[in-house]
Design an enzyme around this catalytic site. Structure first.
Site, short mmCIF file in Angstrom:
data_model
loop_
_atom_site.label_atom_id
_atom_site.label_comp_id
_atom_site.label_asym_id
_atom_site.label_seq_id
_atom_site.Cartn_x
_atom_site.Cartn_y
_atom_site.Cartn_z
N PHE A 1 0.83 -1.21 0.00
CA PHE A 1 0.00 0.00 0.00
C PHE A 1 0.86 1.25 0.00
CE2 PHE A 1 -3.13 -2.97 1.85
CZ PHE A 1 -4.20 -2.70 1.02
N CYS A 2 0.22 2.37 -0.31
CA CYS A 2 0.83 3.69 -0.22
C CYS A 2 1.43 3.86 1.16
CB CYS A 2 -0.25 4.75 -0.47
SG CYS A 2 0.20 6.40 0.02
#
Lengths: 75, 156
Positions: free
Chosen positions: A13-14
Site C-alpha cells: 500500500f501507499c
C-alpha cells in the site's frame, strides 16, 4: 519498449510502491526503463504525480485485470 | 533548490503518526527536504524506552512519563490498548507499512527530526530519553525559520 528491470509491489500500500520505485531507480542508469507492478489502485494517480515531483520520465500506466503496470524512464 | 516540507507532530497517537510519516517519507522520496518538529505528545514517538523516566526528573515528571509512554494509543477505539494491537495485526495482514518501518524509511531518506526543547524541559526529557535519530533540539524560531521557506506545512 525495452524494459530493463521489473519491480514487484503487489500487495503493498501507499506509500511503499512510490518509495520502492524511487529506491529502485537509484540503482539504474539514465535512460533505462523500470516496470512497476502494483495492485493498489491509488498507484495509477500516484506514479505520474511522483514523476512530476521527482523529475523522472513518466512513460505509461495501465490497469490489466486489477494489476497496475507502470513504466518510468530514469532521467 | 529543493522544495521543503515541514510538519509539526503534536499528537502522540499511532494512527496520526502513521499519517505524518506516510506523507514525510513520500515527500522525501519526491525530491523534497522534510523536517518534522516533535512537540508535546509527539515526543512519545521518539522515546527510546517505553517508560522514559530518569533520576533527574521530579515526581510529577516521573508520573507523567510513566502514564504517557511510547506505547502509542490510537485516536478511536483504543479500548485500553486492544485497539492498537488489533490495528497492528490488521496492518500486518494487509501488508501496510508499520510506524516502525516508516520511521526507518524516513531516516534512510534523510528526514530531519527536531525535538522541542520546551516540551522536553517540562517533561524532564533529555537526549538520553530519546532515540538517536533526533537531529536537533530547538524551539519555535528554529522551526519557523524552516517553515517559512517550505511549500507544504502541516500540523498533525
Amino acid at each position: 519498449m525495452e524494459i530493463n528491470k521489473t519491480l514487484d509491489c503487489i500487495g503493498l500500500f501507499c506509500p511503499m510502491p512510490v518509495i520502492k520505485t524511487k529506491m529502485e531507480l537509484e540503482n539504474m542508469k539514465s535512460g533505462e526503463v523500470l516496470e512497476i507492478l502494483a495492485d493498489d489502485p491509488g498507484f495509477i494517480k500516484d506514479l505520474p504525480a511522483w514523476c512530476i515531483m521527482s523529475g523522472e520520465n513518466f512513460l505509461e500506466i495501465k490497469n490489466e485485470n486489477g494489476v497496475v503496470k507502470g513504466y518510468v524512464m530514469k532521467k | 533548490m529543493k522544495d521543503k516540507m515541514t510538519i509539526i507532530l503534536f499528537s502522540g497517537e499511532m494512527d496520526k503518526a502513521i499519517a505524518a510519516f506516510t506523507l514525510a517519507t513520500t515527500a522525501a522520496a519526491s525530491n523534497m527536504d522534510v523536517t518534522i518538529f516533535f512537540t508535546f505528545w509527539g515526543l512519545n514517538i521518539l522515546k527510546r524506552s517505553v517508560i522514559a523516566t530518569s533520576k533527574s526528573q521530579n515526581i510529577l515528571q516521573k508520573m507523567f512519563n510513566t502514564m504517557s509512554t511510547s506505547r502509542l494509543p490510537i485516536t478511536k477505539l483504543n479500548m485500553f490498548g486492544l485497539g492498537p494491537w488489533m490495528m497492528k495485526k490488521l496492518m500486518k495482514k494487509s501488508k501496510m507499512a508499520s510506524l516502525d518501518e516508516l520511521m526507518k524509511l524516513a531516516k534512510q531518506l534523510n528526514v530531519k527530526y527536531i525535538a522541542c526543547t520546551t516540551s522536553c524541559g517540562v517533561l524532564g526529557l533529555t537526549k538520553e530519553n530519546l532515540i538517536d535519530d533526533v537531529n536537533e533540539f530547538a524551539g519555535a524560531a528554529a522551526y519557523l525559520a524552516e517553515a517559512r521557506e517550505s511549500k507544504v506545512n502541516l500540523f498533525i
